[in-house]
Design a protein around this motif. Structure first.
Motif, PDB file in Angstrom:
ATOM      1  N   LEU A 118      11.060 -98.473  -7.458  1.00  0.00           N
ATOM      2  CA  LEU A 118      10.205 -97.319  -7.217  1.00  0.00           C
ATOM      3  C   LEU A 118      10.865 -96.337  -6.242  1.00  0.00           C
ATOM      4  O   LEU A 118      10.879 -95.123  -6.486  1.00  0.00           O
ATOM      5  N   VAL A 119      11.439 -96.860  -5.176  1.00  0.00           N
ATOM      6  CA  VAL A 119      12.121 -96.004  -4.207  1.00  0.00           C
ATOM      7  C   VAL A 119      13.325 -95.316  -4.852  1.00  0.00           C
ATOM      8  O   VAL A 119      13.571 -94.129  -4.631  1.00  0.00           O
ATOM      9  N   GLU A 120      14.042 -96.030  -5.682  1.00  0.00           N
ATOM     10  CA  GLU A 120      15.211 -95.447  -6.354  1.00  0.00           C
ATOM     11  C   GLU A 120      14.795 -94.332  -7.307  1.00  0.00           C
ATOM     12  O   GLU A 120      15.427 -93.277  -7.349  1.00  0.00           O
ATOM     13  N   ARG A 121      13.705 -94.530  -8.055  1.00  0.00           N
ATOM     14  CA  ARG A 121      13.211 -93.468  -8.951  1.00  0.00           C
ATOM     15  C   ARG A 121      12.752 -92.255  -8.151  1.00  0.00           C
ATOM     16  O   ARG A 121      12.995 -91.108  -8.546  1.00  0.00           O
ATOM     17  N   ALA A 122      12.116 -92.480  -7.002  1.00  0.00           N
ATOM     18  CA  ALA A 122      11.675 -91.368  -6.153  1.00  0.00           C
ATOM     19  C   ALA A 122      12.871 -90.582  -5.628  1.00  0.00           C
ATOM     20  O   ALA A 122      12.850 -89.345  -5.600  1.00  0.00           O
ATOM     21  N   GLU A 123      13.924 -91.270  -5.237  1.00  0.00           N
ATOM     22  CA  GLU A 123      15.135 -90.588  -4.773  1.00  0.00           C
ATOM     23  C   GLU A 123      15.771 -89.772  -5.894  1.00  0.00           C
ATOM     24  O   GLU A 123      16.224 -88.645  -5.671  1.00  0.00           O
ATOM     25  N   ASP A 124      15.793 -90.321  -7.103  1.00  0.00           N
ATOM     26  CA  ASP A 124      16.344 -89.584  -8.252  1.00  0.00           C
ATOM     27  C   ASP A 124      15.525 -88.318  -8.520  1.00  0.00           C
ATOM     28  O   ASP A 124      16.104 -87.258  -8.781  1.00  0.00           O
ATOM     29  N   MET A 125      14.204 -88.430  -8.431  1.00  0.00           N
ATOM     30  CA  MET A 125      13.353 -87.262  -8.668  1.00  0.00           C
ATOM     31  C   MET A 125      13.546 -86.228  -7.564  1.00  0.00           C
ATOM     32  O   MET A 125      13.598 -85.026  -7.841  1.00  0.00           O
ATOM     33  N   ARG A 126      13.679 -86.671  -6.325  1.00  0.00           N
ATOM     34  CA  ARG A 126      13.899 -85.763  -5.207  1.00  0.00           C
ATOM     35  C   ARG A 126      15.203 -84.993  -5.389  1.00  0.00           C
ATOM     36  O   ARG A 126      15.268 -83.784  -5.146  1.00  0.00           O
ATOM     37  N   GLN A 127      16.246 -85.670  -5.806  1.00  0.00           N
ATOM     38  CA  GLN A 127      17.525 -85.004  -6.022  1.00  0.00           C
ATOM     39  C   GLN A 127      17.485 -84.041  -7.205  1.00  0.00           C
ATOM     40  O   GLN A 127      18.150 -83.019  -7.199  1.00  0.00           O
TER      41      GLN A 127
END
Length: 131
Positions: A118-127
């Motif tokens: 979940l944290v990794e997907r959030a970071e991808d969306m933020r970028q």
């Protein structure tokens, strides 16, 4: 005069052969292949053999996909022959010292794995949003 020359030659010989030993840290883990970071520097996967100069406490971290990260503060304790006056007496001898550390890594729990995803997907969306 000959005795003085012989003792001088002996001192020169001892000075040239001094310090021929080695100091090594040997790190293993279960499972093998964990990435080792030693005092903030990535040094490689386990099993790992790395040289060191100073005894004392080290900051050790292990990372491997699918396993909980592991942090430790192990000591590389000086052996009896590295304390005065023994270190001076044994100076000309090549002494090899190995410090061994072994760590058991725990598999990552399902909850932690889904949290990390979940944290990794959030970071991808933020970028993806940032220009």
């Amino acid at each position: 005069m000959i005795a003085r020359a012989a003792s001088t030659a002996l001192l020169i010989f001892l000075a040239t052969v001094a310090g021929c030993g080695s100091r090594t840290i040997f790190v293993t883990s279960d499972p093998p292949g964990a990435l080792v970071t030693l005092n903030g520097v990535e040094v490689g996967p386990t099993p790992l053999e790395v040289g060191f100069r100073f005894y004392g406490q080290y900051d050790l971290r292990l990372r491997k996909d699918g396993y909980e990260p592991l942090a430790a503060a192990p000591w590389a304790a000086a052996p009896w022959y590295d304390y005065p006056p023994m270190d001076f007496i044994l100076l000309p001898l090549p002494i090899n010292t190995t410090v061994r550390w072994h760590y058991e890594m725990q598999p990552m729990s399902v909850e932690q794995d889904s949290h990390d995803a979940l944290v990794e997907r959030a970071e991808d969306m933020r970028q993806a949003i940032q220009p």
